[in-house]
Design an enzyme around this catalytic site. Structure first.
Site, PDB file in Angstrom:
ATOM      1  N   LYS A 101      62.435 -38.558  44.943  1.00 22.70           N
ATOM      2  CA  LYS A 101      62.960 -39.659  45.866  1.00 22.70           C
ATOM      3  C   LYS A 101      64.039 -40.523  44.906  1.00 22.70           C
ATOM      4  O   LYS A 101      65.126 -40.937  45.807  1.00 22.70           O
ATOM      5  CB  LYS A 101      61.651 -40.761  46.067  1.00 22.70           C
ATOM      6  N   THR A 118      60.782 -45.287  48.237  1.00 24.39           N
ATOM      7  CA  THR A 118      59.529 -45.599  47.802  1.00 24.39           C
ATOM      8  C   THR A 118      59.506 -46.417  46.610  1.00 24.39           C
ATOM      9  O   THR A 118      60.518 -46.352  45.743  1.00 24.39           O
ATOM     10  CB  THR A 118      58.558 -44.348  47.456  1.00 24.39           C
ATOM     11  N   ASP A 119      58.589 -47.462  46.324  1.00 25.67           N
ATOM     12  CA  ASP A 119      58.600 -48.269  45.187  1.00 25.67           C
ATOM     13  C   ASP A 119      58.560 -47.259  43.789  1.00 25.67           C
ATOM     14  O   ASP A 119      58.645 -47.773  42.688  1.00 25.67           O
ATOM     15  CB  ASP A 119      57.714 -49.387  45.139  1.00 25.67           C
ATOM     16  N   GLU A 120      57.887 -46.020  44.139  1.00 26.11           N
ATOM     17  CA  GLU A 120      57.703 -45.299  42.895  1.00 26.11           C
ATOM     18  C   GLU A 120      58.872 -45.021  42.109  1.00 26.11           C
ATOM     19  O   GLU A 120      58.680 -44.454  40.820  1.00 26.11           O
ATOM     20  CB  GLU A 120      56.776 -44.259  43.372  1.00 26.11           C
ATOM     21  N   TYR A 138      57.399 -36.346  42.325  1.00 30.88           N
ATOM     22  CA  TYR A 138      57.679 -36.829  43.677  1.00 30.88           C
ATOM     23  C   TYR A 138      58.570 -37.941  43.589  1.00 30.88           C
ATOM     24  O   TYR A 138      59.656 -38.156  44.356  1.00 30.88           O
ATOM     25  CB  TYR A 138      56.258 -37.422  44.337  1.00 30.88           C
TER      26      TYR A 138
HETATM   27  P1  NAD Z   1      53.940 -37.389  55.582  1.00 28.53           P
HETATM   28  O1  NAD Z   1      53.949 -36.493  54.594  1.00 28.53           O
HETATM   29  O2  NAD Z   1      53.190 -38.199  56.397  1.00 28.53           O
HETATM   30  O3  NAD Z   1      55.035 -36.974  56.656  1.00 28.53           O
HETATM   31  C1  NAD Z   1      56.238 -36.467  56.365  1.00 28.53           C
HETATM   32  C2  NAD Z   1      57.100 -35.730  57.533  1.00 28.53           C
HETATM   33  O4  NAD Z   1      58.182 -35.101  57.239  1.00 28.53           O
HETATM   34  C3  NAD Z   1      56.179 -34.743  58.070  1.00 28.53           C
HETATM   35  O5  NAD Z   1      56.105 -34.788  59.786  1.00 28.53           O
HETATM   36  C4  NAD Z   1      56.595 -33.227  57.746  1.00 28.53           C
HETATM   37  O6  NAD Z   1      56.572 -32.243  58.827  1.00 28.53           O
HETATM   38  C5  NAD Z   1      58.077 -33.604  57.798  1.00 28.53           C
HETATM   39  N1  NAD Z   1      59.293 -32.768  56.698  1.00 28.53           N
HETATM   40  C6  NAD Z   1      58.595 -32.388  55.490  1.00 28.53           C
HETATM   41  N2  NAD Z   1      59.788 -31.565  55.082  1.00 28.53           N
HETATM   42  C7  NAD Z   1      60.770 -31.584  56.188  1.00 28.53           C
HETATM   43  C8  NAD Z   1      61.907 -30.708  56.232  1.00 28.53           C
HETATM   44  N3  NAD Z   1      62.546 -30.226  55.408  1.00 28.53           N
HETATM   45  N4  NAD Z   1      62.683 -31.006  57.647  1.00 28.53           N
HETATM   46  C9  NAD Z   1      62.250 -31.894  58.477  1.00 28.53           C
HETATM   47  N5  NAD Z   1      60.968 -32.611  58.326  1.00 28.53           N
HETATM   48  C10 NAD Z   1      60.288 -32.374  57.335  1.00 28.53           C
HETATM   49  O7  NAD Z   1      54.933 -38.711  55.126  1.00 28.53           O
HETATM   50  P2  NAD Z   1      54.894 -40.399  55.087  1.00 28.53           P
HETATM   51  O8  NAD Z   1      53.842 -40.928  54.440  1.00 28.53           O
HETATM   52  O9  NAD Z   1      55.100 -40.532  56.572  1.00 28.53           O
HETATM   53  O10 NAD Z   1      55.968 -40.877  54.580  1.00 28.53           O
HETATM   54  C11 NAD Z   1      57.641 -40.797  55.076  1.00 28.53           C
HETATM   55  C12 NAD Z   1      58.330 -41.188  54.307  1.00 28.53           C
HETATM   56  O11 NAD Z   1      58.181 -42.532  53.729  1.00 28.53           O
HETATM   57  C13 NAD Z   1      58.925 -40.232  52.992  1.00 28.53           C
HETATM   58  O12 NAD Z   1      60.111 -40.233  52.720  1.00 28.53           O
HETATM   59  C14 NAD Z   1      58.138 -40.943  51.983  1.00 28.53           C
HETATM   60  O13 NAD Z   1      58.611 -40.712  50.768  1.00 28.53           O
HETATM   61  C15 NAD Z   1      58.234 -42.492  52.134  1.00 28.53           C
HETATM   62  N6  NAD Z   1      57.220 -43.315  51.693  1.00 28.53           N
HETATM   63  C16 NAD Z   1      55.965 -43.079  52.202  1.00 28.53           C
HETATM   64  C17 NAD Z   1      54.899 -44.115  51.545  1.00 28.53           C
HETATM   65  C18 NAD Z   1      53.644 -44.044  51.721  1.00 28.53           C
HETATM   66  O14 NAD Z   1      52.567 -44.750  51.373  1.00 28.53           O
HETATM   67  N7  NAD Z   1      52.851 -42.992  52.752  1.00 28.53           N
HETATM   68  C19 NAD Z   1      55.338 -45.055  50.827  1.00 28.53           C
HETATM   69  C20 NAD Z   1      56.695 -45.402  50.481  1.00 28.53           C
HETATM   70  C21 NAD Z   1      57.685 -44.714  50.822  1.00 28.53           C
HETATM   71  P1  TYD Z   2      48.054 -42.102  46.759  1.00 26.67           P
HETATM   72  O1  TYD Z   2      47.584 -42.311  48.085  1.00 26.67           O
HETATM   73  O2  TYD Z   2      47.981 -40.729  46.457  1.00 26.67           O
HETATM   74  O3  TYD Z   2      49.242 -42.755  46.819  1.00 26.67           O
HETATM   75  P2  TYD Z   2      50.490 -42.977  45.229  1.00 26.67           P
HETATM   76  O4  TYD Z   2      49.824 -41.937  44.257  1.00 26.67           O
HETATM   77  O5  TYD Z   2      51.720 -42.450  45.840  1.00 26.67           O
HETATM   78  O6  TYD Z   2      50.165 -44.234  45.020  1.00 26.67           O
HETATM   79  O7  TYD Z   2      47.074 -42.739  45.689  1.00 26.67           O
HETATM   80  C1  TYD Z   2      46.886 -44.071  45.584  1.00 26.67           C
HETATM   81  C2  TYD Z   2      46.071 -44.483  44.469  1.00 26.67           C
HETATM   82  O8  TYD Z   2      44.793 -44.092  44.740  1.00 26.67           O
HETATM   83  C3  TYD Z   2      46.733 -43.840  43.140  1.00 26.67           C
HETATM   84  O9  TYD Z   2      46.686 -44.838  42.085  1.00 26.67           O
HETATM   85  C4  TYD Z   2      45.894 -42.524  42.689  1.00 26.67           C
HETATM   86  C5  TYD Z   2      44.561 -43.080  43.450  1.00 26.67           C
HETATM   87  N1  TYD Z   2      43.715 -42.021  44.013  1.00 26.67           N
HETATM   88  C6  TYD Z   2      42.415 -41.790  43.672  1.00 26.67           C
HETATM   89  O10 TYD Z   2      41.961 -42.386  42.764  1.00 26.67           O
HETATM   90  N2  TYD Z   2      41.678 -40.724  43.994  1.00 26.67           N
HETATM   91  C7  TYD Z   2      42.159 -39.879  45.070  1.00 26.67           C
HETATM   92  O11 TYD Z   2      41.592 -38.844  45.463  1.00 26.67           O
HETATM   93  C8  TYD Z   2      43.564 -40.130  45.798  1.00 26.67           C
HETATM   94  C9  TYD Z   2      44.329 -39.200  46.544  1.00 26.67           C
HETATM   95  C10 TYD Z   2      44.286 -41.283  45.023  1.00 26.67           C
END
Ligand code: NAD
Ligand code: TYD
Length: 357
Positions: free
Chosen positions: A153, A124-126, A149
């Site tokens: 990562k 992630t960019d975070e 988090y």
């Molecule tokens: P999500 O929370 O929707 O899904 C996570 C999945 O991982 C779930 O199916 C969960 O059951 C599984 N999981 C959790 N712990 C596990 C374990 N110990 N063993 C096997 N499976 C396990 O997450 P997402 O939003 O789909 O994100 C997927 C990946 O992308 C993550 O690594 C996250 O850090 C990364 N990512 C997400 C975003 C975003 O905006 N959602 C952005 C950048 C990177």
């Molecule tokens: P989020 O979806 O939790 O992603 P991230 O924290 O990884 O960027 O949140 C996106 C943005 O929205 C972040 O700036 C936090 C804000 N946010 C709210 O303002 N209210 C909310 O209830 C949530 C979940 C997020």
């Protein structure tokens, strides 16, 4: 080619599996997922009967289970499995260390031991921290994670680096900006605001609502991940961003406008502790070296996403009520509560259930 995808029942992983099965006819996918609260088998209902797809229930924090699974022989591993929600990491960071750092380490070790040729770490960019009003993250921006988090990562990314450098594992990392699209767990900003607004409930904006996120459509991210898996250079990092920087307030207003709901639903609440002010991604490298480019304009992507949640109100309702667990029990036969307990204790995982070939 055989790919082991971890976390495939989550938001991004399920889109990735669908993309691979659709666009790579010679690839078989095994989806290894622990089915935490965020893992929803319903996300892949449409591919369950596909002969090139198999589901394995288990956790990446269970090294014995990984050893057995990796022993089946995979050409590539794509690691999505993670605890992914920043707010939850503020409440319970230990699970984030276990899954995101320790789990990734176990997976790297299994990949190394079994000679897996490619390893893709979904990051992630975070990990780069927060930006001032100008500038964007490049792949050489120093890692400055600001919340548990993001720190886990970053820890996982550094472990991947160690396995490339020390053991010659052919691993690649992608770091994407915030994803949006259908089937995202409704605790994240966009699906939370859409589903709350649909139910006439308040939408909680943290702080002044002027925190900026760069939105990337989940299908664009998945295309980038696949490109990095196939064309990325071992040891390299590729940033993937949508070029759609928006203050949260603007995104929230756009959602309400699409839904024709009043702005009075917006509630300014206490800010998230340590809340990163701004993310922005420079993805010149991915464009140049992977030939990747984001294709979904934010206005269209957001509208289609909002419409998806509107048309699938039952999907969110089932998640909120936990009904999808019943679906899981019917499908796989093990009580969900038992599975969660097994995972929490790091105990034995269920045996592999395969589709008939
Ligand atoms: P999500 O929370 O929707 O899904 C996570 C999945 O991982 C779930 O199916 C969960 O059951 C599984 N999981 C959790 N712990 C596990 C374990 N110990 N063993 C096997 N499976 C396990 O997450 P997402 O939003 O789909 O994100 C997927 C990946 O992308 C993550 O690594 C996250 O850090 C990364 N990512 C997400 C975003 C975003 O905006 N959602 C952005 C950048 C990177
Ligand atoms: P989020 O979806 O939790 O992603 P991230 O924290 O990884 O960027 O949140 C996106 C943005 O929205 C972040 O700036 C936090 C804000 N946010 C709210 O303002 N209210 C909310 O209830 C949530 C979940 C997020």
């Amino acid at each position: 080619m055989k790919i082991l995808v971890t976390g495939g029942c989550g938001f991004i992983g399920s889109h990735f599996i669908r993309l691979v099965l659709r666009s790579r006819r010679d690839v078989r996918v095994t989806n290894l997922d622990a089915l935490t609260y965020a893992g929803n088998p319903e996300n892949l209902r449409d591919v369950e009967k596909e002969r090139r797809y198999a589901f394995v229930h288990g956790s990446i924090v269970d090294p014995d289970f990984l050893e057995r699974t990796a022993g089946e022989g995979f050409d590539a591993v794509v690691n999505f499995a993670a605890e992914s929600h920043v707010d939850r990491s503020l409440q319970g960071p230990v699970e984030f260390v276990r899954t995101n750092v320790q789990g990734t380490l176990h997976l790297l070790e299994a990949a190394k031991r079994h000679g897996v040729k490619r390893f893709l770490q979904v990051s992630t960019d975070e990990v780069y921290g927060s930006l001032p009003p100008e500038g964007a993250f490049t792949e050489t921006t120093p890692l400055h994670p600001n919340n548990p988090y993001a720190s886990t990562k970053a820890g996982a990314d550094l472990m991947v680096r160690a396995y490339v450098h020390t053991f010659g594992l052919e691993a690649v990392i992608t770091r994407s900006s915030n994803n949006y699209g259908p089937q995202q767990y409704p605790e994240k900003f966009i699906p939370l605001f859409v589903t709350n607004a649909l139910e006439g409930r308040g939408c909680p904006l943290y702080g002044d609502g002027m925190h900026v996120r760069d939105w990337l459509h989940v299908e664009d991210n998945c295309r980038g991940i696949l490109a990095a898996l196939e064309k990325g250079k071992p040891g390299e990092v590729y940033n993937l961003g949508g070029g759609n920087e928006r203050p949260n307030l603007e995104t929230a207003r756009a959602i309400l406008e699409i839904l024709d709901r009043p702005e009075s639903l917006l509630q300014f609440v206490k800010d998230r502790p340590g809340h990163d002010r701004r993310y922005a991604i420079d993805c010149t490298k991915a464009r140049r070296d992977l030939g990747w480019t984001p294709e979904v304009p934010f206005d269209r992507g957001l509208r289609e996403t909002v419409e998806w949640y509107r048309a699938h109100g039952d999907w969110a309702a089932r998640i909120r009520s936990g009904e999808f667990r019943k679906y899981y029990e019917k499908q796989y036969g093990t009580p969900f509560a038992k599975l969660s307990k097994q995972r929490a204790g790091g105990g034995e995982s269920t045996p592999i259930r395969r589709k008939k070939k």
